[in-house]
Motif scaffolding. Structure first.
Motif, PDB file in Angstrom:
ATOM      1  N   LYS A   1       9.067  -1.208  -2.331  1.00 25.36           N
ATOM      2  CA  LYS A   1       9.066   0.124  -1.844  1.00 25.36           C
ATOM      3  C   LYS A   1       8.667   0.335  -0.401  1.00 25.36           C
ATOM      4  O   LYS A   1       7.755  -0.561  -0.044  1.00 25.36           O
ATOM      5  N   LEU A   2       8.859   1.356  -0.032  1.00 23.12           N
ATOM      6  CA  LEU A   2       8.677   1.704   1.653  1.00 23.12           C
ATOM      7  C   LEU A   2       7.473   2.729   1.634  1.00 23.12           C
ATOM      8  O   LEU A   2       7.700   3.840   1.029  1.00 23.12           O
ATOM      9  N   LEU A   3       6.441   2.536   2.395  1.00 20.36           N
ATOM     10  CA  LEU A   3       5.300   3.470   2.673  1.00 20.36           C
ATOM     11  C   LEU A   3       5.329   3.715   4.106  1.00 20.36           C
ATOM     12  O   LEU A   3       5.369   2.641   4.951  1.00 20.36           O
TER      13      LEU A   3
ATOM     14  N   ARG B   1       2.935   5.829   6.880  1.00 17.64           N
ATOM     15  CA  ARG B   1       1.672   6.602   6.955  1.00 17.64           C
ATOM     16  C   ARG B   1       1.054   6.654   5.740  1.00 17.64           C
ATOM     17  O   ARG B   1       0.147   7.655   5.344  1.00 17.64           O
ATOM     18  N   GLY B   2       1.315   5.645   4.782  1.00 21.70           N
ATOM     19  CA  GLY B   2       0.732   5.754   3.631  1.00 21.70           C
ATOM     20  C   GLY B   2       1.390   6.356   2.351  1.00 21.70           C
ATOM     21  O   GLY B   2       0.825   6.394   1.327  1.00 21.70           O
ATOM     22  N   VAL B   3       2.320   6.972   2.742  1.00 22.33           N
ATOM     23  CA  VAL B   3       3.173   7.767   1.789  1.00 22.33           C
ATOM     24  C   VAL B   3       4.572   7.193   1.268  1.00 22.33           C
ATOM     25  O   VAL B   3       5.043   6.739   2.224  1.00 22.33           O
ATOM     26  N   GLU B   4       4.798   7.092   0.152  1.00 21.49           N
ATOM     27  CA  GLU B   4       6.227   6.500  -0.412  1.00 21.49           C
ATOM     28  C   GLU B   4       7.317   7.283   0.145  1.00 21.49           C
ATOM     29  O   GLU B   4       7.248   8.444  -0.196  1.00 21.49           O
ATOM     30  N   VAL B   5       8.120   6.810   0.701  1.00 14.39           N
ATOM     31  CA  VAL B   5       9.172   7.201   1.064  1.00 14.39           C
ATOM     32  C   VAL B   5      10.397   7.023  -0.076  1.00 14.39           C
ATOM     33  O   VAL B   5      10.865   5.879  -0.170  1.00 14.39           O
TER      34      VAL B   5
ATOM     35  N   ILE C   1       6.005  -2.578   3.406  1.00 14.80           N
ATOM     36  CA  ILE C   1       6.763  -2.942   2.645  1.00 14.80           C
ATOM     37  C   ILE C   1       5.992  -3.511   1.569  1.00 14.80           C
ATOM     38  O   ILE C   1       5.600  -4.528   1.742  1.00 14.80           O
ATOM     39  N   LEU C   2       6.072  -2.841   0.328  1.00 16.84           N
ATOM     40  CA  LEU C   2       5.178  -3.278  -0.617  1.00 16.84           C
ATOM     41  C   LEU C   2       5.915  -3.897  -1.969  1.00 16.84           C
ATOM     42  O   LEU C   2       7.176  -3.355  -2.141  1.00 16.84           O
TER      43      LEU C   2
ATOM     44  N   LEU D   1       4.276  -6.945   1.693  1.00 19.15           N
ATOM     45  CA  LEU D   1       5.278  -8.083   2.147  1.00 19.15           C
ATOM     46  C   LEU D   1       5.451  -8.024   3.612  1.00 19.15           C
ATOM     47  O   LEU D   1       5.454  -9.248   4.275  1.00 19.15           O
ATOM     48  N   TYR D   2       5.368  -6.994   4.109  1.00 23.54           N
ATOM     49  CA  TYR D   2       5.749  -6.603   5.795  1.00 23.54           C
ATOM     50  C   TYR D   2       4.977  -5.422   6.260  1.00 23.54           C
ATOM     51  O   TYR D   2       4.760  -4.437   5.458  1.00 23.54           O
ATOM     52  N   LYS D   3       4.364  -5.455   7.161  1.00 24.02           N
ATOM     53  CA  LYS D   3       3.812  -4.393   8.029  1.00 24.02           C
ATOM     54  C   LYS D   3       4.266  -4.195   9.583  1.00 24.02           C
ATOM     55  O   LYS D   3       4.377  -4.967  10.236  1.00 24.02           O
TER      56      LYS D   3
END
Length: 145
Positions: free
Chosen positions: A14-16, A18-22, A97-98, A107-109
């Protein structure tokens, strides 16, 4: 030999930003490039060495468009009615990417993202998709490399 059960799939991610899930992200593409410059000197047909001159990171997020949810309301694109001031002052963002099976695993930042382009696509039998591109400063994997 590969370890069973260790494969990362889209179903886990999942994609975040600014700390918010897209929500309803259907794909993410991240690219890191190291620009290399051949050192050429007079009197030599071959380059004498190759030196790095820069690094660039880009990211594209493919999203399903949800009614009432825009890239502006998600805080990942400047408001058009803000004009030049809004575009110039729009702050950089970080994306994560969590692993959705284990939320503690990043997984990635990608750091220092600035929005670059957006495009949309919809057809008679398809889903309304929105593709947003960013340029960034750095990319790290789960080992901080």
């Amino acid at each position: 030999m590969a370890l069973a059960g260790r494969t990362i799939t889209g179903a886990r991610c999942k994609l975040l930003i600014r700390g918010v899930e897209v929500g309803f992200a259907t794909g993410i593409s991240i690219s890191e490039n190291i620009q290399q410059q051949p050192i050429d000197i007079l009197g030599e047909i071959d380059s004498v060495e190759i030196e790095p001159t820069g690094r660039s990171v880009s990211m594209t997020a493919n999203l399903v468009r949800i009614k009432g949810e825009t890239v502006q309301s998600l805080g990942i694109w400047p408001k058009v009615d803000g004009g030049t001031v809004e575009a110039v002052n729009f702050p950089a963002m970080d994306a994560l990417i969590l692993d959705s099976v284990d939320d503690s695993t990043v997984l990635y930042k990608v750091e220092g993202l600035k929005c670059q382009s957006r495009s949309l696509n919809v057809d008679a039998r398809g889903v309304f998709s929105l593709n947003v591109s960013f340029i960034g400063l750095r990319m790290f994997d789960e080992t901080n490399a």
